[in-house]
Design an enzyme around this catalytic site. Sequence first.
Site, PDB file in Angstrom:
ATOM      1  N   GLU A  30     -16.228   3.382   5.600  1.00 28.52           N
ATOM      2  CA  GLU A  30     -15.140   3.704   6.515  1.00 28.52           C
ATOM      3  C   GLU A  30     -15.410   5.050   7.169  1.00 28.52           C
ATOM      4  O   GLU A  30     -16.094   5.915   6.613  1.00 28.52           O
ATOM      5  CB  GLU A  30     -13.814   3.753   5.740  1.00 28.52           C
ATOM      6  CG  GLU A  30     -12.599   4.001   6.613  1.00 28.52           C
ATOM      7  CD  GLU A  30     -11.287   3.787   5.873  1.00 28.52           C
ATOM      8  OE1 GLU A  30     -10.237   3.840   6.525  1.00 28.52           O
ATOM      9  OE2 GLU A  30     -11.330   3.553   4.640  1.00 28.52           O
ATOM     10  N   ASN A 177      -6.130  -4.754   8.345  1.00 32.28           N
ATOM     11  CA  ASN A 177      -6.353  -4.153   7.036  1.00 32.28           C
ATOM     12  C   ASN A 177      -5.033  -3.613   6.496  1.00 32.28           C
ATOM     13  O   ASN A 177      -4.319  -2.890   7.201  1.00 32.28           O
ATOM     14  CB  ASN A 177      -7.340  -2.989   7.141  1.00 32.28           C
ATOM     15  CG  ASN A 177      -7.371  -2.156   5.866  1.00 32.28           C
ATOM     16  OD1 ASN A 177      -7.980  -2.539   4.869  1.00 32.28           O
ATOM     17  ND2 ASN A 177      -6.707  -1.000   5.890  1.00 32.28           N
ATOM     18  N   GLU A 178      -4.703  -3.995   5.287  1.00 36.07           N
ATOM     19  CA  GLU A 178      -3.502  -3.484   4.611  1.00 36.07           C
ATOM     20  C   GLU A 178      -2.309  -3.464   5.568  1.00 36.07           C
ATOM     21  O   GLU A 178      -1.638  -2.441   5.744  1.00 36.07           O
ATOM     22  CB  GLU A 178      -3.759  -2.100   4.012  1.00 36.07           C
ATOM     23  CG  GLU A 178      -4.785  -2.147   2.881  1.00 36.07           C
ATOM     24  CD  GLU A 178      -4.935  -0.827   2.131  1.00 36.07           C
ATOM     25  OE1 GLU A 178      -4.258   0.161   2.500  1.00 36.07           O
ATOM     26  OE2 GLU A 178      -5.737  -0.782   1.182  1.00 36.07           O
ATOM     27  N   TYR A 253      -7.159  -0.815  -6.860  1.00 38.93           N
ATOM     28  CA  TYR A 253      -7.915   0.346  -7.329  1.00 38.93           C
ATOM     29  C   TYR A 253      -7.596   0.631  -8.789  1.00 38.93           C
ATOM     30  O   TYR A 253      -6.493   0.359  -9.277  1.00 38.93           O
ATOM     31  CB  TYR A 253      -7.594   1.573  -6.472  1.00 38.93           C
ATOM     32  CG  TYR A 253      -8.212   1.524  -5.093  1.00 38.93           C
ATOM     33  CD1 TYR A 253      -9.513   1.970  -4.871  1.00 38.93           C
ATOM     34  CD2 TYR A 253      -7.510   1.008  -4.017  1.00 38.93           C
ATOM     35  CE1 TYR A 253     -10.087   1.914  -3.616  1.00 38.93           C
ATOM     36  CE2 TYR A 253      -8.075   0.944  -2.748  1.00 38.93           C
ATOM     37  CZ  TYR A 253      -9.368   1.409  -2.552  1.00 38.93           C
ATOM     38  OH  TYR A 253      -9.934   1.348  -1.308  1.00 38.93           O
ATOM     39  N   GLU A 309     -11.558  -4.259  -1.180  1.00 34.87           N
ATOM     40  CA  GLU A 309     -11.480  -2.861  -1.613  1.00 34.87           C
ATOM     41  C   GLU A 309     -11.196  -2.833  -3.102  1.00 34.87           C
ATOM     42  O   GLU A 309     -10.202  -3.406  -3.557  1.00 34.87           O
ATOM     43  CB  GLU A 309     -10.389  -2.080  -0.856  1.00 34.87           C
ATOM     44  CG  GLU A 309     -10.726  -1.799   0.596  1.00 34.87           C
ATOM     45  CD  GLU A 309      -9.736  -0.852   1.262  1.00 34.87           C
ATOM     46  OE1 GLU A 309      -9.164   0.011   0.557  1.00 34.87           O
ATOM     47  OE2 GLU A 309      -9.544  -0.976   2.493  1.00 34.87           O
ATOM     48  N   GLN A 358     -16.259   3.637  -1.961  1.00 31.86           N
ATOM     49  CA  GLN A 358     -17.033   3.266  -0.778  1.00 31.86           C
ATOM     50  C   GLN A 358     -18.495   3.588  -1.023  1.00 31.86           C
ATOM     51  O   GLN A 358     -18.831   4.092  -2.089  1.00 31.86           O
ATOM     52  CB  GLN A 358     -16.502   3.969   0.449  1.00 31.86           C
ATOM     53  CG  GLN A 358     -15.102   3.509   0.835  1.00 31.86           C
ATOM     54  CD  GLN A 358     -14.608   4.162   2.134  1.00 31.86           C
ATOM     55  OE1 GLN A 358     -15.329   4.828   2.856  1.00 31.86           O
ATOM     56  NE2 GLN A 358     -13.329   3.974   2.408  1.00 31.86           N
TER      57      GLN A 358
END
Length: 511
Positions: A30, A177-178, A253, A309, A358
């Site tokens: 990103e 995204n999200e 996460y 992610e 990432q």
Amino acid sequence: MSASAAATAVINLDLEGPRISRHLYGHFAEHLGRCIYGGFWVGEDSPIPNEGGIRLDVVEALRALHIPNLRWPGGCFADEYHWKDGVGPRSERPRMVNTHWGNVEENNHFGTHEFMALCELLGAEPYINGNVGSGTVQEMSEWVEYLTRDGDSPMVRLRKANGRDEPWRVRFWGIGNETWGCGGNMRAEYSADLARQYATYCRDHGDNTLYRVASGANGDDYQWTETLMRQISCFGCEATPRTFFQGVSVHHYTLAGPWEAKGSATAFDTDDYYRTMASARRIDRILTGHSAVMDVYDPGRKVGLVLDEWGTWWDVEPGTNPGFLFQQNTMRDALVASTHFDIFHRHAGRLVMANIAQTVNVLQAMLLTDGDALVRTPTYHVFEMNKGHHDAASLDVHLRTTAGTARRTVGDTELDTLSVSASVKDGTLLVSLSNLDADESAEITLDLRGGRVGTPTARLLTADRVQAHNTPAAPDAVAPRAFDEVAVTENGLTLTLPPHSFLTLSAPLAA
């Protein structure tokens, strides 16, 4: 506390399961902190060796991982990125402010052509995330046309004017995204309607068939997944899902504490370590939940689940920009990764892609750069040691442990401290083993049934403590080494796995 563990892993060599897609080992880059600028991109005038501005030591290190795909340009950045600002002569590209990450000015020197050149150098497939939050249907449709259409059209003429005659092959496209958060703070129903609309205008050009991934759930929000699945199929029916999109995403996460106080990447105690491991194990339940919802609407498993992610998220390193998300990477992070991969392998029938967050200098990175220095992290080594699982056939593993061992109580949950998965490809068995216990070793027997194996070879990743990490001054503080302490028995193999360690064992199948 647990005693030294004793366990038997039963592996049926002749009963192959779903294929483990290489795309489960995907990556994410990103426009965030120093992932792109200073990580992948240094510019053509940099004294650091580069090809067209792309940093070559980073490329060389990542090529050793055989990375299958790279997701770009975000993340949250994707929904404020307008791709036409990143094509054409760099000196003429307009600047923008990266409002999500550090509020820094972005010069757009790294854009579509640079990203595609990076993917070609890496040998990775591009996974482009389109702008739904602040963009338009036309904008994303034209990006697909610009990249993938041959012949003649407005976007083809623009691409050719910018120096590229032939189209690229770009299969993977993220539709936002999200959208539940930074991508628009939408309701599930509204986001699902947009996914149908955008997918309709993201066309297949020529023989470039798109794999469209709808912006999906945050963690265990199974209702979000159900809302998406209702757009393409019906409850409990056997109809083939409609082809608005081919995949749905989910993000999760690993943290040791609350979002507001995630903790240090390196200064943590044993309790923090075990809380992290318990958090990492949650991904199994999350994937199981989303798969169960999808199975109701898509029993034939035509639609893929995409975990685009995942990874650890700690407080930034002291003295760094809080918006850059730069964190160190320890043996703890390596074991989070190895545990995730074992779980991914078990979900290979539905999970088709995963992207760690990432790749360089951000969150759970493979590589850390500092000027002309480059460091391979412990997580990097897990990816490298596991690359034999790419596109291999998964094997069921039945793990039996001695009562009272291989388990720790963590808060109100029980943490299994052994993790294992196995696969077979091209006549070779690969077994991955993790011992999550911080202090105790584990005696492991591999009970191999339905076949025999030849002489095994093994590699071990561990360190003197779970907080160990690599730096430019000590780049190999955590690095794999040959492991020669595998005994061959009549029914398989035995070994003792040290505390907080990851091991891969490879053996040819006997004829």
